[in-house]
Design an enzyme around this catalytic site. Structure first.
Site, mmCIF file in Angstrom:
data_model
loop_
_atom_site.group_PDB
_atom_site.id
_atom_site.type_symbol
_atom_site.label_atom_id
_atom_site.label_comp_id
_atom_site.label_asym_id
_atom_site.label_seq_id
_atom_site.Cartn_x
_atom_site.Cartn_y
_atom_site.Cartn_z
ATOM 1 N N SER A 147 0.835 -1.197 0.000
ATOM 2 C CA SER A 147 0.000 0.000 0.000
ATOM 3 C C SER A 147 0.875 1.254 0.000
ATOM 4 C CB SER A 147 -0.947 -0.049 1.202
ATOM 5 O OG SER A 147 -1.891 0.975 1.164
ATOM 6 N N ASP A 212 -10.438 -4.288 -4.807
ATOM 7 C CA ASP A 212 -9.864 -3.282 -3.899
ATOM 8 C C ASP A 212 -10.669 -1.989 -4.014
ATOM 9 O OD1 ASP A 212 -8.249 -1.374 -2.566
ATOM 10 O OD2 ASP A 212 -6.450 -2.555 -2.998
ATOM 11 N N HIS A 241 -8.428 -4.493 -0.119
ATOM 12 C CA HIS A 241 -7.171 -3.818 0.179
ATOM 13 C C HIS A 241 -6.412 -4.442 1.340
ATOM 14 C CE1 HIS A 241 -4.399 -0.528 -0.374
ATOM 15 N NE2 HIS A 241 -4.475 -0.217 0.904
#
Length: 378
Positions: A147, A212, A241
């Site tokens: 991320s 996501d 995610h």
């Protein structure tokens, strides 16, 4: 100009867990540091590292005596080392790597405040520690960015020409592109990964969930398309995610990747063969997932490496609702259903338990709201 940049950076909110999920204590006799709030392990070193920007960050190093490679892991936006501790231990074990994780400035027990520039200094301090304290070589290090961690990962990777490999897990193209549907890069943007990825010389694996809803799968796809050295990406069907570790194909694909780069000192003599590039590119359209058969059969790189059969029986996860307790906008039962109800992955039906699954029941990986602008309701 600097003020505008600071304003833009401020809108990209950081979410260090508050309070931190762990503490750091020093043994009075030996001076050795240890983490409190987590189980002590003999093969884990706890460190405080000075950065060039004047902060002191906490890092941990997980030793694996069978390892020839070292993973430097940059975690997500709303996690700290205490929450990543079990995952790091399991990844070190199952991937047979040494692993260093670190907390960004202002995260966990690291001093200072989180910022883009501080995260760049933070990863440099961790990387320097691997070289100087643990004797690692650049060519034996894999950078792993999850991320927001894709930002410091790609910044460092773009400046190191002999890295063994890079893994991008739910990566972002840039901070601005996460928040707004812009098509170009502005000078005040932060984490300009889309500009740095073409500079990376080493093989790159991209992992992204097709569902996501924080960082769209198109971010991973576009970054993969810009890679010089493409490795077969993993688009996790239905993955969001914060739950990709719950899918058996996650650890399976990572093991295949680590095995391939471990067997080849460098496969930089032309990236993947053209036929493989075309297959992978075709499968990457709209982040469509591969079937499990495709994943097994397409492990060829420039030297047609295939991971030898390994006992995967201990990797079928048994996710529980508690995995999700920190995801404020999601019911934890959703993850359990995703992990247990899919008939597409044969390995999920095997009688395979479970070290990885047991770890995932208590893992806390990130916050689903981790990219909301500062001031937004969470």
């Amino acid at each position: 100009m600097g003020a505008v940049t600071s304003t833009m950076a401020a809108k990209f909110a950081f979410f260090p867990p508050n309070p931190p999920s762990y503490g750091v204590a020093e043994d009075e006799g030996t001076g050795k540091l240890r983490m409190t709030g987590v189980a002590e392990r003999d093969n884990v070193d706890v460190l405080r590292l000075a950065t060039k920007r004047g902060t002191r960050i906490v890092a941990l190093y997980v030793k694996n005596p069978a390892a020839s490679l070292t993973l430097l892991y940059s975690h997500g936006n709303a996690a700290d080392l205490g929450q990543m501790y079990d995952l790091f231990s399991e990844l070190s074990l199952h991937l047979r790597v040494n692993l260093m994780g670190y907390d960004y400035s202002g995260y966990g027990q690291s001093t200072g405040k989180p910022s883009e520039q501080n995260t760049y200094a933070d990863i440099e301090a961790a990387y320097r520690c691997l070289l100087e304290k643990y004797g690692a070589n650049e060519e034996d290090i894999i950078l792993y960015g999850q991320s927001v961690g894709s930002g410091p990962t790609l910044d460092l990777a773009s400046r190191l020409s002999r890295l063994r490999a890079v893994v991008l897990h739910s990566p972002i193209m840039s901070g601005l592109r996460v928040m707004y549907p812009v098509k170009r890069t502005y000078w005040f943007d932060i984490y300009k990964n889309i500009e740095k990825i073409p500079l990376v010389q080493s093989p790159v694996l991209v992992i992204h969930g097709t569902a996501d809803d924080v960082v769209d799968c198109s971010h991973g796809k576009q970054l993969w398309e810009l890679c010089k050295e493409k490795y077969e990406p993993l688009w996790v069907k239905g993955g969001n995610h914060c739950d990709l570790e719950l899918y058996p194909e996650y650890i399976k694909h990572l093991k295949k990747f680590i095995s391939a780069i471990e067997k080849s000192s460098h496969f930089r003599s032309g990236s993947m063969p053209p036929s493989d590039q075309m297959d992978a590119a075709r499968n990457s359209t709209d982040c469509r997932p591969r079937s499990s058969t495709d994943q097994r059969e397409k492990s060829r790189l420039s030297i047609d490496q295939r991971e030898k059969p390994k006992a995967m029986s201990d990797l079928r996860e048994k996710s529980r609702a508690s995995v999700d307790r920190r995801e404020r906008s999601r019911k934890s039962v959703d993850f359990s259903e995703k992990a247990n109800n899919s008939s597409e992955q044969p390995e999920r039906a095997r009688n395979s338990i479970d070290r990885f699954g047991e770890m995932m029941r208590s893992a806390v990986l990130c916050n689903i709201d981790c990219f909301k602008p500062a001031g937004a309701k969470i």
